[in-house]
Write an enzyme that holds these catalytic residues in place. Structure first.
Site, short mmCIF file in Angstrom:
data_model
loop_
_atom_site.label_atom_id
_atom_site.label_comp_id
_atom_site.label_asym_id
_atom_site.label_seq_id
_atom_site.Cartn_x
_atom_site.Cartn_y
_atom_site.Cartn_z
N VAL A 17 1.04 -1.19 -0.05
CA VAL A 17 -0.03 -0.02 0.02
C VAL A 17 0.73 1.21 0.04
CG1 VAL A 17 -2.04 1.17 1.26
CG2 VAL A 17 -1.83 -1.48 1.22
N ARG A 46 11.24 -0.80 7.62
CA ARG A 46 12.06 -1.70 8.29
C ARG A 46 13.35 -1.56 7.63
NH1 ARG A 46 8.30 -6.81 9.43
NH2 ARG A 46 8.52 -6.45 7.15
N ARG A 50 16.31 -2.26 1.05
CA ARG A 50 15.17 -3.27 0.41
C ARG A 50 15.02 -2.32 -1.14
NH1 ARG A 50 10.61 -6.09 3.32
NH2 ARG A 50 12.23 -7.18 3.86
N GLU A 192 -0.61 -14.73 2.40
CA GLU A 192 0.49 -14.64 3.17
C GLU A 192 0.96 -15.78 3.60
OE1 GLU A 192 1.38 -11.52 4.62
OE2 GLU A 192 -0.25 -10.51 3.51
N LYS A 207 -12.74 -6.25 9.95
CA LYS A 207 -13.43 -5.52 8.97
C LYS A 207 -15.06 -5.28 9.28
CE LYS A 207 -10.41 -6.65 5.17
NZ LYS A 207 -10.12 -7.39 4.04
N1 LIG Z 1 -2.18 -5.28 0.87
C1 LIG Z 1 -3.40 -4.80 0.75
O1 LIG Z 1 -3.95 -4.97 -0.49
C2 LIG Z 1 -4.16 -4.12 1.80
C3 LIG Z 1 -5.62 -3.65 1.66
C4 LIG Z 1 -5.94 -3.07 2.72
C5 LIG Z 1 -5.60 -2.61 3.73
N2 LIG Z 1 -4.17 -2.86 4.06
C6 LIG Z 1 -3.57 -2.50 5.16
O2 LIG Z 1 -2.39 -1.73 4.89
C7 LIG Z 1 -1.49 -2.23 5.91
C8 LIG Z 1 -0.32 -2.14 5.10
O3 LIG Z 1 -0.37 -3.46 4.26
P1 LIG Z 1 0.57 -3.87 3.14
O4 LIG Z 1 -0.06 -5.06 2.59
O5 LIG Z 1 1.23 -2.60 2.47
O6 LIG Z 1 1.85 -4.47 4.06
P2 LIG Z 1 3.33 -4.76 3.65
O7 LIG Z 1 3.20 -4.96 2.12
O8 LIG Z 1 3.66 -5.82 4.52
O9 LIG Z 1 4.24 -3.57 3.90
C9 LIG Z 1 4.55 -3.16 5.37
C10 LIG Z 1 5.30 -2.05 5.52
O10 LIG Z 1 5.70 -1.67 6.87
C11 LIG Z 1 6.92 -1.89 7.10
N3 LIG Z 1 7.35 -2.16 8.42
C12 LIG Z 1 7.09 -3.34 8.94
N4 LIG Z 1 7.60 -2.97 10.46
C13 LIG Z 1 7.83 -1.74 10.73
C14 LIG Z 1 8.56 -1.19 11.60
N5 LIG Z 1 8.58 -1.59 12.82
N6 LIG Z 1 8.92 0.21 11.52
C15 LIG Z 1 8.61 0.82 10.22
N7 LIG Z 1 8.21 0.06 9.10
C16 LIG Z 1 7.77 -1.29 9.20
C17 LIG Z 1 7.38 -2.72 6.14
O11 LIG Z 1 9.01 -2.47 5.99
P3 LIG Z 1 9.89 -3.37 5.00
O12 LIG Z 1 9.15 -2.90 3.37
O13 LIG Z 1 11.23 -2.65 5.02
O14 LIG Z 1 9.69 -4.63 5.36
C18 LIG Z 1 6.81 -2.63 4.87
O15 LIG Z 1 7.26 -1.58 4.23
C19 LIG Z 1 -1.87 -3.06 6.92
O16 LIG Z 1 -2.52 -2.65 7.86
C20 LIG Z 1 -2.76 -3.84 6.18
O17 LIG Z 1 -4.03 -4.43 6.78
C21 LIG Z 1 -3.58 -3.70 2.86
#
Ligand SMILES: NC(=O)c1ccc[n+]([C@@H]2O[C@H](COP(=O)([O-])OP(=O)(O)OC[C@H]3O[C@@H](n4cnc5c(N)ncnc54)[C@H](OP(=O)(O)O)[C@@H]3O)[C@@H](O)[C@H]2O)c1
Length: 430
Positions: A17, A46, A50, A192, A207
């Site tokens: 996102v 993190r 990357r 996942e 949700k």
């Molecule tokens: N994916 C979707 O389609 C979707 C849809 C609706 C809602 N969401 C929500 O949106 C949010 C993000 O989802 P996502 O899919 O984008 O997750 P993601 O791809 O796993 O990305 C998570 C990001 O957070 C970073 N992160 C993790 N731990 C951290 C820390 N301690 N300090 C700083 N940064 C940290 C990670 O860093 P690194 O990149 O360095 O690992 C990564 O960039 C979640 O709450 C999810 O539920 C996602």
């Protein structure tokens, strides 16, 4: 909100996102209807090294998302890390305490800590917006928070987890079982590595908890949700349900009645001609029942970089335009938790499937067990598909209390001819 030029945005989380949002902001830095310029003035993730699908070398980097949330170099904090606790929560709290608007896509955080965060937001006069947290790019939150406030919402129900919907759709289309389709979904990046949140129904429960709070003006009460996932759904039941003209879906629903609110997530049979049955693959879909408006149906992408980033951007535009509503439908301090109605005491119809030895008298014994419990049979499936573990007997019940049907099914399991524990799946009332 005071006019700012440009609006300086801090983005914590650069995954699916976060990357989608940075792309959107670089393509359309003046996307907001107010025409304000937006500029990203800090990012955090993190790993700094990357590889990312965009260049972050010119953006100020923060190892700690909490420091980014506290920084005076941004006017608006976007949290896209995820997780109900840990750095995401601390960072959001930090921004709100500083009176800084927060936009998040984090359903776990809002479902589990929504009331305390809403109280913090209201205390410090900072908007807290989370459109992307439910149904990704499909606008369910604004629908309930804004468009439906003139009505009384009686129920919301739908398909809120694209991973589960994809798996169930693929099982039916390809004739492969749950484990096989899940493994493929993981390979393709649709699920996942640890799929528990999705297939266990917990993501959908987050949700629907948020939607219930918005719909009924309650505090989000995640602990009150009754949750059952799709990990026990068998291909055999998908096939048999289809013979009965139903499709199995993971249905999340929140229903208000005189006795309280019931919030459930469970597999359910949906008639094939129902719009929810038509929402296949990773799609999300939702019915909203308003007392005056009647039924509204929305369907669309529930995830993905582009759609979810667009929903985040819509919240950013609201902040810039000066949106200031209570986070849920009433001041946070006045919100009460749901008074949960226990689903097992609710009345509904059910699908029951048994595997039995091919011997006379079995159907009579099954019918008798249900009759003794006071549950009447609506239909028997005449020619169920073949199955190796025994001869399937499939029936649907008339309306009865869920716990009463459940008890009858437990007694059926003790019949000598029954070879495996019977399966009971609710028939959706939507
Ligand atoms: N994916 C979707 O389609 C979707 C849809 C609706 C809602 N969401 C929500 O949106 C949010 C993000 O989802 P996502 O899919 O984008 O997750 P993601 O791809 O796993 O990305 C998570 C990001 O957070 C970073 N992160 C993790 N731990 C951290 C820390 N301690 N300090 C700083 N940064 C940290 C990670 O860093 P690194 O990149 O360095 O690992 C990564 O960039 C979640 O709450 C999810 O539920 C996602």
């Amino acid at each position: 909100m005071a006019k700012k030029d440009p609006w300086r945005i801090g983005v914590a989380g650069l995954g699916t996102v976060g990357a989608g949002l940075l792309n959107l902001l670089s393509e359309r830095p003046r996307f907001a209807p107010t025409g304000d310029q937006l500029s990203v003035t800090g990012v955090s993730a993190r790993s700094r090294s990357r590889p990312r699908p965009f260049d972050i070398s010119n953006l100020p980097w923060f190892d700690d998302p909490v420091a980014l949330a506290a920084s005076t170099d941004n006017d608006l904090f976007v949290e896209l890390i995820g997780g109900s606790d840990g750095p995401a929560k601390v960072a959001v709290e930090t921004a709100l305490k500083a009176g800084k608007p927060v936009v998040t896509a984090n359903k776990a955080l809002i479902a589990e800590h929504g009331q305390e965060l809403a109280a913090l937001a209201e205390q410090h006069g900072a908007p807290l917006l989370f459109e992307a947290a439910v149904m990704g790019g499909t606008p369910a939150v604004k629908m309930l928070r804004e468009a439906m406030v003139g009505d009384e919402v009686e129920a919301v129900a739908g398909i809120l987890n694209g991973t589960c919907n994809y798996i169930l759709t693929e099982m039916e289309a390809s004739g492969r079982d749950f484990a096989e389709v899940l493994a493929e979904a993981q390979r393709l990046g649709y699920a996942e590595a640890d799929p528990t949140m999705d297939v266990g129904g917990f993501d959908a429960a987050h949700k629907i908890t948020i939607l219930a709070a918005l719909a009924f003006g309650c505090a989000p009460t995640y602990a009150a949700a009754e949750v059952d996932g799709i990990d026990q759904v068998e291909l055999l039941d998908i096939r048999l349900a289809k013979q009965l003209e139903y499709r199995i879906k993971l249905v999340a629903s929140a229903v208000k009645s005189a006795s309280g609110v019931s919030v459930t997530v469970h597999p359910a049979l949906v008639p094939l001609d129902h719009p929810l049955a038509g929402a296949g693959g990773p799609l999300n879909a939702l019915f909203i029942h308003g007392r005056k408006i009647g039924r509204i149906f929305i369907q669309g992408p529930g995830a993905g970089a582009g759609p979810t980033a667009a929903a985040v951007a819509a919240d950013i535009a609201d902040v810039i335009a000066g949106a200031s509503r209570p986070v849920f439908q009433a001041p946070a301090k006045s919100l009460k938790p749901f008074a949960p109605v226990v689903a097992r005491r609710q009345v509904g119809r059910a699908y029951v499937r048994l595997l039995v030895k091919d011997q006379p008298g079995v159907i009579a014994a099954v019918s008798e067990t249900l009759a003794e419990a006071g549950v009447s049979i609506d239909s028997f499936l005449q020619k169920p598909v073949e199955n190796a573990g025994g001869v399937p007997i499939v029936l649907t019940t008339h309306d009865a209390r869920e716990d009463v049907i459940g008890e009858a099914v437990r007694r059926m399991a003790l019949l000598p001819a029954v070879t495996q524990p019977p399966r009971m799946i609710r028939i959706a009332r939507i």
